[in-house]
Design an enzyme around this catalytic site. Structure first.
Site, short mmCIF file in Angstrom:
data_model
loop_
_atom_site.label_atom_id
_atom_site.label_comp_id
_atom_site.label_asym_id
_atom_site.label_seq_id
_atom_site.Cartn_x
_atom_site.Cartn_y
_atom_site.Cartn_z
N MET A 67 -0.37 -8.54 -2.52
CA MET A 67 -0.69 -9.86 -1.97
C MET A 67 -1.23 -9.72 -0.55
O MET A 67 -1.26 -10.69 0.21
CB MET A 67 0.55 -10.77 -2.00
N LEU A 96 -1.29 -5.83 4.35
CA LEU A 96 -0.89 -4.49 3.91
C LEU A 96 -0.13 -3.74 5.00
O LEU A 96 -0.46 -3.82 6.19
CB LEU A 96 -2.14 -3.68 3.52
N HIS A 97 0.91 -3.02 4.58
CA HIS A 97 1.70 -2.19 5.49
C HIS A 97 1.86 -0.81 4.87
O HIS A 97 1.30 -0.52 3.80
CB HIS A 97 3.05 -2.86 5.80
N HIS A 119 2.57 -0.39 1.13
CA HIS A 119 1.41 -0.59 0.25
C HIS A 119 0.54 0.67 0.24
O HIS A 119 0.06 1.11 -0.81
CB HIS A 119 0.55 -1.76 0.76
N GLY A 168 5.95 -1.09 -6.46
CA GLY A 168 7.03 -0.56 -5.62
C GLY A 168 8.40 -0.93 -6.17
O GLY A 168 8.59 -2.04 -6.69
N LYS A 197 10.82 -1.57 -4.38
CA LYS A 197 11.40 -2.61 -3.50
C LYS A 197 11.62 -3.87 -4.34
O LYS A 197 12.64 -4.54 -4.22
CB LYS A 197 10.42 -2.88 -2.36
N ASP A 198 10.64 -4.19 -5.17
CA ASP A 198 10.74 -5.32 -6.09
C ASP A 198 11.15 -4.76 -7.45
O ASP A 198 10.35 -4.75 -8.40
CB ASP A 198 9.39 -6.04 -6.16
N VAL A 235 10.03 1.94 0.39
CA VAL A 235 9.73 2.52 1.71
C VAL A 235 10.39 1.65 2.79
O VAL A 235 10.29 0.42 2.74
CB VAL A 235 8.20 2.58 1.95
N ARG A 269 6.84 -10.07 4.59
CA ARG A 269 7.62 -11.20 5.11
C ARG A 269 8.42 -10.83 6.36
O ARG A 269 8.91 -11.73 7.05
CB ARG A 269 8.56 -11.74 4.03
P1 AMP Z 1 3.40 -7.51 -2.21
O1 AMP Z 1 2.10 -7.44 -1.46
O2 AMP Z 1 4.58 -7.77 -1.33
O3 AMP Z 1 3.32 -8.36 -3.44
O4 AMP Z 1 3.64 -6.04 -2.74
C1 AMP Z 1 2.65 -5.33 -3.46
C2 AMP Z 1 3.28 -4.10 -4.02
O5 AMP Z 1 3.82 -3.32 -2.94
C3 AMP Z 1 4.45 -4.40 -4.97
O6 AMP Z 1 4.40 -3.48 -6.05
C4 AMP Z 1 5.65 -4.17 -4.10
O7 AMP Z 1 6.79 -3.77 -4.82
C5 AMP Z 1 5.16 -3.02 -3.22
N1 AMP Z 1 5.96 -2.97 -1.99
C6 AMP Z 1 6.07 -3.90 -1.03
N2 AMP Z 1 6.95 -3.50 -0.08
C7 AMP Z 1 7.42 -2.29 -0.48
C8 AMP Z 1 8.36 -1.36 0.05
N3 AMP Z 1 9.02 -1.58 1.20
N4 AMP Z 1 8.57 -0.22 -0.62
C9 AMP Z 1 7.92 0.05 -1.79
N5 AMP Z 1 7.03 -0.80 -2.34
C10 AMP Z 1 6.78 -1.95 -1.70
#
Ligand code: AMP
Length: 286
Positions: free
Chosen positions: A30, A33-34, A37, A147, A149-150, A176, A187
């Site tokens: 979404m 990016l960090h 990602h 990830g 994380k989710d 991570v 967030r």
């Molecule tokens: P998002 O942009 O938050 O929807 O995340 C995109 C992808 O990055 C998803 O597969 C998340 O699980 C992964 N992701 C986000 N934060 C982390 C994290 N801290 N560690 C591992 N994967 C992550």
């Protein structure tokens, strides 16, 4: 790096890539990016010859009282990071491109979404599963990277791909963290300095739960109560759940005898955070 804003464009770019590359990988995000990602991007690049990153803040996975309007967006920064990382194609569709009309078709993954975040975010996993199914059909990757994380999202998407025979392998990549232990998240940008400190209560609670389990505690209720106590000690009062579940089907366990997932969702200020830890009672790293 090519930037596609329409479904037609991304299909053309990926088709051209396929003529020179043996495999195509997709990293759905979404945006904002960090480093976590970018870790998914690197995992993808290790396996694939052609890497596609999608950036789409999917409205259908946000509830009416959630943070869709204020969700962080940084298109220029994201494109720069993807360019530096050597991504082949970034797919940046608008909501109108993805949903020219409200979708009447929805994918629901049943038992896996009845625990943890499911009951607290009605419609969320249906929104996620449906948009990821659309992305799979649009990009047609060989593998897609998510990830842990989710963790629940990862299991839901793995199951969706298996149940619906998508020719896509769903790959999970490790969670991570920031150097102090906070799980990275777009967030986290919402947190004030004080809330940022409080947020460390999540990993503190998970680590305490892990210590109890590796010390021989077998009762999930004892571990869950202990995690709640640590959260409250960090002034985190609004807790959606602090749960012990088995890590495949994400169902509660009666007794902790094998590997379990400790998972927490809690509100810190106005920000809902999630975190988890895989724990092996033998003390082997999860
Ligand atoms: P998002 O942009 O938050 O929807 O995340 C995109 C992808 O990055 C998803 O597969 C998340 O699980 C992964 N992701 C986000 N934060 C982390 C994290 N801290 N560690 C591992 N994967 C992550």
């Amino acid at each position: 790096m090519q930037v596609a804003r329409t479904i037609g464009e991304v299909r053309r770019f990926v088709a051209a890539g396929r003529r020179r590359a043996a495999s195509v990988g997709l990293v759905p995000t979404m945006g904002a990016l960090h480093a976590a990602h970018l870790n998914l991007v690197r995992a993808c690049q290790r396996d694939e010859n052609f890497t596609v990153v999608s950036i789409f803040v999917n409205p259908t996975q946000f509830g009416p009282n959630e943070d869709l309007a204020r969700y962080p967006r940084d298109e220029a920064g994201d494109l720069e990071k993807c360019g530096q990382a050597g991504v082949d194609v970034v797919f940046l569709p608008s909501a109108a491109e993805m949903y020219p009309q409200p979708s009447e078709t929805e994918i629901a993954v049943s038992a896996l979404t009845r625990t943890l975040c499911g009951p607290h975010r009605p419609g969320h996993f249906e929104g996620v599963a449906t948009v990821v199914a659309k992305l799979f059909n649009i990009v047609q990757p060989d593998r897609a990277y998510f990830g842990e994380k989710d963790f629940q999202q990862f299991r839901v998407l793995q199951r969706m791909a298996a149940d619906l025979n998508f020719p896509v392998e769903v790959i999970g990549c490790p969670l991570v963290r920031e150097p102090d232990g906070l799980a990275m998240s777009s967030r986290n940008a919402y947190l004030s300095t004080d809330e940022r400190r409080q947020a460390l209560g999540l990993i503190a609670a998970l680590q305490h739960g892990r210590e109890l389990i590796t010390g021989g505690e077998q009762s999930p209720v004892v571990v869950e109560d202990a995690m709640l106590t640590v959260l409250r000690g960090n002034r985190i009062a609004e807790v959606d759940y602090a749960s012990v579940v088995e890590p495949e089907r994400l169902q509660p366990v009666e007794r902790i005898a094998g590997r379990v997932l400790l998972a927490i969702a809690a509100q810190v200020g106005t920000t809902r955070l999630i975190d988890n830890l895989l724990v092996d009672p033998s003390g082997a790293s999860g």
